[in-house]
Design an enzyme around this catalytic site. Structure first.
Site, PDB file in Angstrom:
ATOM      1  N   LYS A 127       0.674  -0.932   0.318  1.00  0.00           N
ATOM      2  CA  LYS A 127       0.123  -0.049  -0.009  1.00  0.00           C
ATOM      3  C   LYS A 127       1.251   1.264  -0.063  1.00  0.00           C
ATOM      4  CE  LYS A 127      -1.234   1.897   4.200  1.00  0.00           C
ATOM      5  NZ  LYS A 127      -1.515   3.343   3.757  1.00  0.00           N
ATOM      6  N   ASN A 128       1.702   1.255   1.044  1.00  0.00           N
ATOM      7  CA  ASN A 128       2.459   2.322   1.079  1.00  0.00           C
ATOM      8  C   ASN A 128       3.089   3.125   0.412  1.00  0.00           C
ATOM      9  OD1 ASN A 128       0.930   2.865   3.368  1.00  0.00           O
ATOM     10  ND2 ASN A 128       2.925   2.052   4.900  1.00  0.00           N
ATOM     11  N   CYS A 176      -4.215  12.500  12.617  1.00  0.00           N
ATOM     12  CA  CYS A 176      -5.683  11.125  13.117  1.00  0.00           C
ATOM     13  C   CYS A 176      -5.305  10.587  14.801  1.00  0.00           C
ATOM     14  CB  CYS A 176      -4.992  10.434  11.188  1.00  0.00           C
ATOM     15  SG  CYS A 176      -3.744   9.720  12.077  1.00  0.00           S
ATOM     16  N   ARG A 209      -8.740  -0.107   4.250  1.00  0.00           N
ATOM     17  CA  ARG A 209      -7.842  -0.116   4.307  1.00  0.00           C
ATOM     18  C   ARG A 209      -7.219   0.050   3.572  1.00  0.00           C
ATOM     19  NH1 ARG A 209      -6.667   6.203   7.677  1.00  0.00           N
ATOM     20  NH2 ARG A 209      -6.079   5.986   5.347  1.00  0.00           N
ATOM     21  N   ASP A 247       4.664   0.382  12.197  1.00  0.00           N
ATOM     22  CA  ASP A 247       2.864   0.034  11.142  1.00  0.00           C
ATOM     23  C   ASP A 247       3.140  -1.917  12.035  1.00  0.00           C
ATOM     24  OD1 ASP A 247       3.567   1.697   7.762  1.00  0.00           O
ATOM     25  OD2 ASP A 247       2.760   2.139  10.287  1.00  0.00           O
ATOM     26  N   ARG A 303       0.834  14.240  13.336  1.00  0.00           N
ATOM     27  CA  ARG A 303       0.916  14.245  12.288  1.00  0.00           C
ATOM     28  C   ARG A 303       1.523  15.722  11.105  1.00  0.00           C
ATOM     29  NH1 ARG A 303      -1.185   8.725   9.961  1.00  0.00           N
ATOM     30  NH2 ARG A 303       0.923   9.065   8.188  1.00  0.00           N
TER      31      ARG A 303
HETATM   32  C1  EPZ Z   1       4.277   6.786   6.199  1.00  0.00           C
HETATM   33  O1  EPZ Z   1       3.678   7.549   6.634  1.00  0.00           O
HETATM   34  C2  EPZ Z   1       3.228   5.487   5.898  1.00  0.00           C
HETATM   35  N1  EPZ Z   1       2.087   5.945   5.861  1.00  0.00           N
HETATM   36  C3  EPZ Z   1       2.820   5.584   7.165  1.00  0.00           C
HETATM   37  O2  EPZ Z   1       2.318   4.107   7.649  1.00  0.00           O
HETATM   38  C4  EPZ Z   1       4.010   4.547   8.357  1.00  0.00           C
HETATM   39  O3  EPZ Z   1       3.344   4.057   9.956  1.00  0.00           O
HETATM   40  C5  EPZ Z   1       4.754   6.493   8.277  1.00  0.00           C
HETATM   41  O4  EPZ Z   1       5.318   6.526   7.331  1.00  0.00           O
HETATM   42  C6  EPZ Z   1       6.388   5.517   9.334  1.00  0.00           C
HETATM   43  O5  EPZ Z   1       6.783   4.502   9.172  1.00  0.00           O
HETATM   44  C7  EPZ Z   1       2.177   5.879   4.056  1.00  0.00           C
HETATM   45  O6  EPZ Z   1       2.375   5.551   3.873  1.00  0.00           O
HETATM   46  C8  EPZ Z   1       0.829   6.379   2.957  1.00  0.00           C
HETATM   47  P1  EPZ Z   1       5.927  10.342   8.167  1.00  0.00           P
HETATM   48  P2  EPZ Z   1       3.904   9.028   6.811  1.00  0.00           P
HETATM   49  O7  EPZ Z   1       5.988  11.434   7.621  1.00  0.00           O
HETATM   50  O8  EPZ Z   1       4.638   9.373   5.145  1.00  0.00           O
HETATM   51  C9  EPZ Z   1       6.381  13.510  11.747  1.00  0.00           C
HETATM   52  C10 EPZ Z   1       0.175   2.856   7.696  1.00  0.00           C
HETATM   53  O9  EPZ Z   1      -0.281   2.115   8.240  1.00  0.00           O
HETATM   54  N2  EPZ Z   1       6.782  14.656  10.777  1.00  0.00           N
HETATM   55  O10 EPZ Z   1       7.343   9.225   8.392  1.00  0.00           O
HETATM   56  O11 EPZ Z   1       2.865  10.174   7.311  1.00  0.00           O
HETATM   57  C11 EPZ Z   1       5.327  12.901  11.807  1.00  0.00           C
HETATM   58  O12 EPZ Z   1       3.881  13.495  12.529  1.00  0.00           O
HETATM   59  C12 EPZ Z   1       0.785   4.273   7.869  1.00  0.00           C
HETATM   60  O13 EPZ Z   1       0.229   1.556   6.743  1.00  0.00           O
HETATM   61  C13 EPZ Z   1       6.856  15.701  11.502  1.00  0.00           C
HETATM   62  O14 EPZ Z   1       7.002  16.137  12.050  1.00  0.00           O
HETATM   63  O15 EPZ Z   1       4.941   9.412   7.900  1.00  0.00           O
HETATM   64  C14 EPZ Z   1       5.520  11.550  12.705  1.00  0.00           C
HETATM   65  O16 EPZ Z   1       4.775  11.693  13.394  1.00  0.00           O
HETATM   66  C15 EPZ Z   1       0.395   4.637   8.937  1.00  0.00           C
HETATM   67  N3  EPZ Z   1       7.145  16.559  10.317  1.00  0.00           N
HETATM   68  C16 EPZ Z   1       6.297  11.453  11.881  1.00  0.00           C
HETATM   69  O17 EPZ Z   1       7.142  12.677  11.954  1.00  0.00           O
HETATM   70  C17 EPZ Z   1       6.992  16.020   8.931  1.00  0.00           C
HETATM   71  O18 EPZ Z   1       6.675  17.369   8.483  1.00  0.00           O
HETATM   72  C18 EPZ Z   1       6.873   9.570  10.523  1.00  0.00           C
HETATM   73  O19 EPZ Z   1       5.857  10.480  10.104  1.00  0.00           O
HETATM   74  C19 EPZ Z   1       6.455  15.004   8.216  1.00  0.00           C
HETATM   75  C20 EPZ Z   1       6.571  14.168   9.635  1.00  0.00           C
END
Ligand code: EPZ
Length: 432
Positions: free
Chosen positions: A28-29, A122, A403, A311, A127
């Site tokens: 998915k990701n 969420c 989802r 995850d 996020r």
């Molecule tokens: C991706 O989310 C995945 N989603 C998530 O999977 C996964 O948990 C996550 O990466 C971490 O591996 C998809 O790919 C669609 P991040 P993403 O940006 O891109 C903080 C699932 O169950 N952050 O690495 O949103 C943020 O708040 C989902 O399949 C900032 O602070 O993850 C979070 O705490 C859930 N500022 C952390 O980094 C930013 O600009 C990780 O977020 C961006 C992120």
């Protein structure tokens, strides 16, 4: 706990050992990002091994809303972006799926403009997207937010050297997709290294991009003047693979997942072995088996790749709830990813949460109950807990599971699980 009207539920009857092989679907990701990456070139790109899950359908709606023509059948998707006119991702779609914000990089890079509804938080926490926006601003984008939208505009983005505050998956992907058409060579340091990022880089290179360092924490992107459509096969879903391996382990069964390479789950497999699960690795498959009575607790801390995947945290907590001894689970990626613990406690687990640490007192026998899925991965974890529990478990709000898991209960049934989806009106578990 009121039944959400019209919402299907999953009924899981525990006590059966799972065994056999299950093929994982495409990730998915990765699939979601490959779909938006196709916006970078006019014309039809073809993606194979695309999972038929709700989030993919939502991203299809996002692309169609922009004017793309998307055909999707039997795992093959054609995304034709020749007629893309709009640059707006509406509130309804972004609220349904945060990943909609990943259109920002490709749209600004190709069309000079993107307007996306603010994603907001969420169940997993605030996020933020500050790293996405800082990068796009440094690349020369003017950022404006109004009426709940963030708008980014730039004639042509220019290259940057950026050190990401945090190796964010989403920010790395958005900036990577923005940089492929930018003027000059961009360097992203402390970039995310997830296998899905490597998959995205492969697709972008096949579209004509020039990228070095995929999978490392330093990505170097030499901007090109144009991209062309391409074809790509989505890599297997490592999170789905981990989910089914734990389902096998908690039921004392032996489950083989195929279509996945073990190296993308290295630390996870190391932790499974540390609990006492037998793990067999082959080139394109992984097998797990074991006797829950022999399992012992281990500590787990989630981290960006190649650390332990957040995850898989909830699924792992189910395994640790039945393994003897005390385990400490530390969630370092999301502020609020223990929301499902109360539901697991309803099934008989003993867990104490203190900030981003959960202390699991294992060796518990779980018993079936009515539980609510708070999010995608927690939902899958509660289904697994139901398989290990005595009696019957009723899962509500299973749309979360749909989802991200293709044919979830069918795949479990094929492994011998007693799980069924029931609609409205049919009674809950008789014992509850
Ligand atoms: C991706 O989310 C995945 N989603 C998530 O999977 C996964 O948990 C996550 O990466 C971490 O591996 C998809 O790919 C669609 P991040 P993403 O940006 O891109 C903080 C699932 O169950 N952050 O690495 O949103 C943020 O708040 C989902 O399949 C900032 O602070 O993850 C979070 O705490 C859930 N500022 C952390 O980094 C930013 O600009 C990780 O977020 C961006 C992120």
């Amino acid at each position: 706990m009121a039944v959400v009207a019209g919402q299907p539920r999953l009924i899981v009857r525990g006590g059966r050992r799972l065994s056999g092989a299950v093929a994982v679907s495409g990730a998915k990701n990765s699939a979601l990002k490959l779909m938006v990456a196709s916006l970078l070139a006019p014309g039809a790109s073809v993606l194979r091994n695309v999972p038929d899950i709700q989030d993919v359908r939502t991203m299809q709606e996002v692309l169609e809303h922009l004017g793309a023509v998307v055909e999707f059948a039997d795992g093959t998707m054609t995304v034709d972006t020749a007629e893309v006119q709009s640059h707006v991702a509406p509130y309804e779609l972004v609220q349904r799926m945060r990943a909609s914000i990943q259109i920002m990089g490709p749209l600004v890079a190709r069309f000079g403009r993107a307007r996306v509804a603010m994603p907001g938080g969420c169940n997993l926490g605030p996020r933020k997207i500050d790293i996405h926006l800082r990068g796009l601003a440094d690349m020369g984008g003017t950022i404006r937010s109004d009426h709940g939208f963030v708008e980014v505009a730039a004639d042509r983005l220019r290259a940057i050297n950026m050190f990401l505050d945090y190796p964010s998956v989403g920010a790395t992907e958005n900036l990577l997709m923005a940089a492929v058409l930018a003027e000059g060579t961009t360097t992203l340091e402390n970039a995310a290294r997830e296998p899905e990022i490597v998959d995205l880089c492969k697709f972008l290179v096949s579209m004509g991009a020039d990228i070095e360092g995929a999978g490392s924490s330093t990505l170097r992107i030499n901007g090109v003047s144009e991209m062309h459509p391409a074809e790509h096969t989505v890599l297997g879903d490592r999170i789905e693979a981990g989910t089914f391996l734990i389902a096998g382990a908690v039921t004392g069964g032996d489950v083989e997942v195929t279509g996945i390479s073990p190296h993308v789950l290295e630390l996870f497999l190391f932790k499974l072995r540390s609990v006492g699960v037998q793990v067999q690795e082959n080139t394109r498959s992984i097998k797990a088996s074991g006797d829950p009575r022999s399992y012992g607790g281990v500590d787990v801390a989630t981290l960006p790749y190649p650390g332990f995947a957040t995850d898989l945290q909830a699924q792992m907590m189910v395994l640790l709830s039945i393994a003897k001894g005390v385990s400490v689970v530390t969630e370092n990626v999301f502020e609020n990813r223990f929301g499902f613990v109360d539901e697991l406690i309803r099934l008989g687990a003993e867990i104490r949460v203190d900030g981003n640490h959960a202390v699991v007192s294992g060796g518990r026998s779980l018993t079936g109950a009515i539980v609510r899925c708070p999010d995608l991965r927690a939902g899958a974890a509660l289904a697994i807990a139901g398989l290990a529990a005595e009696g019957c478990t009723e899962l509500r709000e299973v749309y979360h599971i749909d989802r991200g898991y293709e044919q979830f209960e069918q795949k479990l049934q094929a492994l011998g699980a007693d799980v069924e989806r029931v609609g409205v009106g049919s009674g809950p578990c008789s014992s509850l």
